[in-house]
Design an enzyme around this catalytic site. Sequence first.
Site, PDB file in Angstrom:
ATOM      1  N   ASP A  92     -34.208  12.011 -17.633  1.00 57.81           N
ATOM      2  CA  ASP A  92     -34.932  12.854 -18.588  1.00 57.81           C
ATOM      3  C   ASP A  92     -35.542  11.928 -19.639  1.00 57.81           C
ATOM      4  O   ASP A  92     -35.091  10.798 -19.856  1.00 57.81           O
ATOM      5  CB  ASP A  92     -34.022  13.920 -19.202  1.00 57.81           C
ATOM      6  CG  ASP A  92     -34.826  15.092 -19.786  1.00 57.81           C
ATOM      7  OD1 ASP A  92     -36.066  15.038 -19.760  1.00 57.81           O
ATOM      8  OD2 ASP A  92     -34.203  16.056 -20.274  1.00 57.81           O
ATOM      9  N   GLY A  94     -36.105  12.208 -23.024  1.00 59.26           N
ATOM     10  CA  GLY A  94     -35.551  11.974 -24.361  1.00 59.26           C
ATOM     11  C   GLY A  94     -35.878  12.982 -25.441  1.00 59.26           C
ATOM     12  O   GLY A  94     -35.074  13.208 -26.339  1.00 59.26           O
ATOM     13  N   GLY A  95     -37.070  13.588 -25.371  1.00 62.67           N
ATOM     14  CA  GLY A  95     -37.480  14.488 -26.454  1.00 62.67           C
ATOM     15  C   GLY A  95     -36.530  15.664 -26.634  1.00 62.67           C
ATOM     16  O   GLY A  95     -36.174  16.033 -27.760  1.00 62.67           O
ATOM     17  N   GLN A 189     -44.255  23.917 -20.198  1.00 67.61           N
ATOM     18  CA  GLN A 189     -43.632  24.585 -21.342  1.00 67.61           C
ATOM     19  C   GLN A 189     -44.370  25.915 -21.555  1.00 67.61           C
ATOM     20  O   GLN A 189     -45.131  26.331 -20.701  1.00 67.61           O
ATOM     21  CB  GLN A 189     -43.682  23.697 -22.589  1.00 67.61           C
ATOM     22  CG  GLN A 189     -42.805  22.444 -22.509  1.00 67.61           C
ATOM     23  CD  GLN A 189     -41.302  22.735 -22.580  1.00 67.61           C
ATOM     24  OE1 GLN A 189     -40.876  23.836 -22.927  1.00 67.61           O
ATOM     25  NE2 GLN A 189     -40.480  21.742 -22.240  1.00 67.61           N
ATOM     26  N   ASP A 266     -30.434  20.715 -12.643  1.00 67.28           N
ATOM     27  CA  ASP A 266     -29.359  19.860 -13.146  1.00 67.28           C
ATOM     28  C   ASP A 266     -28.624  20.662 -14.202  1.00 67.28           C
ATOM     29  O   ASP A 266     -29.220  21.544 -14.832  1.00 67.28           O
ATOM     30  CB  ASP A 266     -29.920  18.602 -13.829  1.00 67.28           C
ATOM     31  CG  ASP A 266     -30.485  18.927 -15.204  1.00 67.28           C
ATOM     32  OD1 ASP A 266     -31.618  19.428 -15.288  1.00 67.28           O
ATOM     33  OD2 ASP A 266     -29.761  18.734 -16.210  1.00 67.28           O
ATOM     34  N   CYS A 304     -11.008  25.549   0.284  1.00 67.04           N
ATOM     35  CA  CYS A 304     -11.851  24.480  -0.285  1.00 67.04           C
ATOM     36  C   CYS A 304     -11.306  23.128   0.173  1.00 67.04           C
ATOM     37  O   CYS A 304     -10.096  22.904   0.143  1.00 67.04           O
ATOM     38  CB  CYS A 304     -11.876  24.557  -1.804  1.00 67.04           C
ATOM     39  SG  CYS A 304     -12.819  23.208  -2.569  1.00 67.04           S
ATOM     40  N   CYS A 306     -11.922  20.152  -1.198  1.00 64.42           N
ATOM     41  CA  CYS A 306     -11.929  19.099  -2.227  1.00 64.42           C
ATOM     42  C   CYS A 306     -10.492  18.626  -2.483  1.00 64.42           C
ATOM     43  O   CYS A 306      -9.534  19.337  -2.174  1.00 64.42           O
ATOM     44  CB  CYS A 306     -12.584  19.605  -3.509  1.00 64.42           C
ATOM     45  SG  CYS A 306     -11.449  20.399  -4.667  1.00 64.42           S
ATOM     46  N   CYS A 309      -8.044  21.018  -4.369  1.00 70.22           N
ATOM     47  CA  CYS A 309      -7.549  22.177  -3.609  1.00 70.22           C
ATOM     48  C   CYS A 309      -6.708  21.766  -2.406  1.00 70.22           C
ATOM     49  O   CYS A 309      -5.789  22.484  -2.010  1.00 70.22           O
ATOM     50  CB  CYS A 309      -8.724  23.039  -3.158  1.00 70.22           C
ATOM     51  SG  CYS A 309      -9.611  23.759  -4.561  1.00 70.22           S
ATOM     52  N   HIS A 335     -13.612  19.385  -8.075  1.00 70.86           N
ATOM     53  CA  HIS A 335     -13.734  20.711  -7.445  1.00 70.86           C
ATOM     54  C   HIS A 335     -15.070  21.368  -7.800  1.00 70.86           C
ATOM     55  O   HIS A 335     -15.766  21.897  -6.923  1.00 70.86           O
ATOM     56  CB  HIS A 335     -12.585  21.646  -7.837  1.00 70.86           C
ATOM     57  CG  HIS A 335     -12.875  23.050  -7.400  1.00 70.86           C
ATOM     58  ND1 HIS A 335     -12.632  23.512  -6.133  1.00 70.86           N
ATOM     59  CD2 HIS A 335     -13.509  24.074  -8.057  1.00 70.86           C
ATOM     60  CE1 HIS A 335     -13.082  24.754  -6.020  1.00 70.86           C
ATOM     61  NE2 HIS A 335     -13.614  25.121  -7.168  1.00 70.86           N
TER      62      HIS A 335
HETATM   63  N1  PRF Z   1     -37.462  19.385 -21.480  1.00 67.82           N
HETATM   64  C1  PRF Z   1     -36.809  18.229 -21.158  1.00 67.82           C
HETATM   65  N2  PRF Z   1     -35.522  18.212 -20.802  1.00 67.82           N
HETATM   66  C2  PRF Z   1     -34.869  19.389 -20.752  1.00 67.82           C
HETATM   67  C3  PRF Z   1     -35.481  20.612 -21.056  1.00 67.82           C
HETATM   68  C4  PRF Z   1     -36.847  20.621 -21.444  1.00 67.82           C
HETATM   69  O1  PRF Z   1     -37.480  21.660 -21.739  1.00 67.82           O
HETATM   70  C5  PRF Z   1     -34.498  21.598 -20.906  1.00 67.82           C
HETATM   71  C6  PRF Z   1     -34.640  23.043 -21.131  1.00 67.82           C
HETATM   72  N3  PRF Z   1     -33.636  23.782 -20.512  1.00 67.82           N
HETATM   73  C7  PRF Z   1     -33.326  20.940 -20.500  1.00 67.82           C
HETATM   74  N4  PRF Z   1     -33.565  19.612 -20.411  1.00 67.82           N
HETATM   75  N5  PRF Z   1     -37.476  17.071 -21.205  1.00 67.82           N
HETATM   76 ZN    ZN Z   2     -11.641  22.711  -4.487  1.00 68.15          ZN
END
Ligand code: PRF
Ligand code: ZN
Length: 372
Positions: A92, A94-95, A189, A266, A304, A306, A309, A335
């Site tokens: 990601d 950073g902002g 956005q 994620d 499961c 894992c 479990c 798990h």
């Molecule tokens: N922008 C960035 N990372 C993020 C988001 C986003 O809007 C969100 C919003 N759920 C999570 N991580 N760059």
């Molecule tokens: Zn498990």
Amino acid sequence: MTQFSFSLAARSGKARTGTISTPRGQIRTPAFMPVGTAATVKGMMPESVAETGADILLGNTYHLMLRPGAERIDRLGGLHHFMNWEKPILTDSGGFQVMSLAGLRKLTEDGVTFKSHIDGSRHELTPERSMEIQRLLGSDIVMAFDECPALPAPKERIAASMQLSMRWAARSREAFGDRPGHALFGIQQGGLEPDLREESAKALTDIGFEGYAIGGLAVGEGQEAMFGCLDTAPDMLPEDKPRYLMGVGKPDDIVGAVKRGVDMMDCVLPSRSGRTGQAWTRRGQVNLKNARHQDDPRPLEEGCSCPACRNYSRAYLHHVFRSNEMISGMLLTWHNLHYYQLLMSEMRAAIADDTFAAFEEKFHATRALGDI
Ligand code: PRF
Ligand code: ZN
């Protein structure tokens, strides 16, 4: 050398399954990316993370620039080598983390200056510096530098923020340059406003990216509003490129997002909740802290495979959580990540068979039974 590519194999309704190919390996979609913020998925050895079925991890520009520093990671051979994870990494930009974690921030057209949440030192992030940091880390999928406004906010504020993010997206594309085998994803956005989402999608597709993220959701609007946005937002993005919903979510959020055409997600939830005694199973959420488990010899989840479990009882998992033992977070994280990856593989199989609707019905019916 393998370049970055995405190929769709099948659809079931709007749900899609396919493969992202990178020089560091393939990513089966829909994909769930465990979060490895500080160059570790907390509580897990990287080989264990791979064993759960993860094809790709998420790392964070914000955390790694502050500690241990991008230039240092570069000198030490890059993030993959540094953390012993040779498969793909998405970072990601950073902002979003600056806005949620940093102290005293100042936002301008150029970028954002802020104080570190670790030691209060001053730093600056711009689209150009974010691209440089993600290059130094050796990230396979680089995210454009964006701003994510907190919701609810007035529409003018969401529009202005989205337009700034689109100017930053163009600067990110320019600064990223030509890097064969690496991909740059743009981030849509526009809050919950369909017309702003459209404007954002158009701006991003005009610039051109290897993949497109849906940002600005899961920021407190609730599942119904998020699904309302996802009923149309993914369709605004190019069909032949991966679509990534950022920071989502609970298992039912993930199933609902895949149903609406999302390919990647994620979330810290499976790892973070593992450290607070929360487990996710087919039957929903289980709180191992609860005294009802103290004499229970059964596994957390019957069937499961894992290690938590296979080898331990609910009574043991309850005991080690109550005793603050490190193995508690380790076993529950394992798990949870195992369950999330199983969910993804079941969705991929159901899409390939064109039985996603039946999968979804069974998913909800099993959860409705509740734990035990
Ligand atoms: N922008 C960035 N990372 C993020 C988001 C986003 O809007 C969100 C919003 N759920 C999570 N991580 N760059
Ligand atoms: Zn498990």
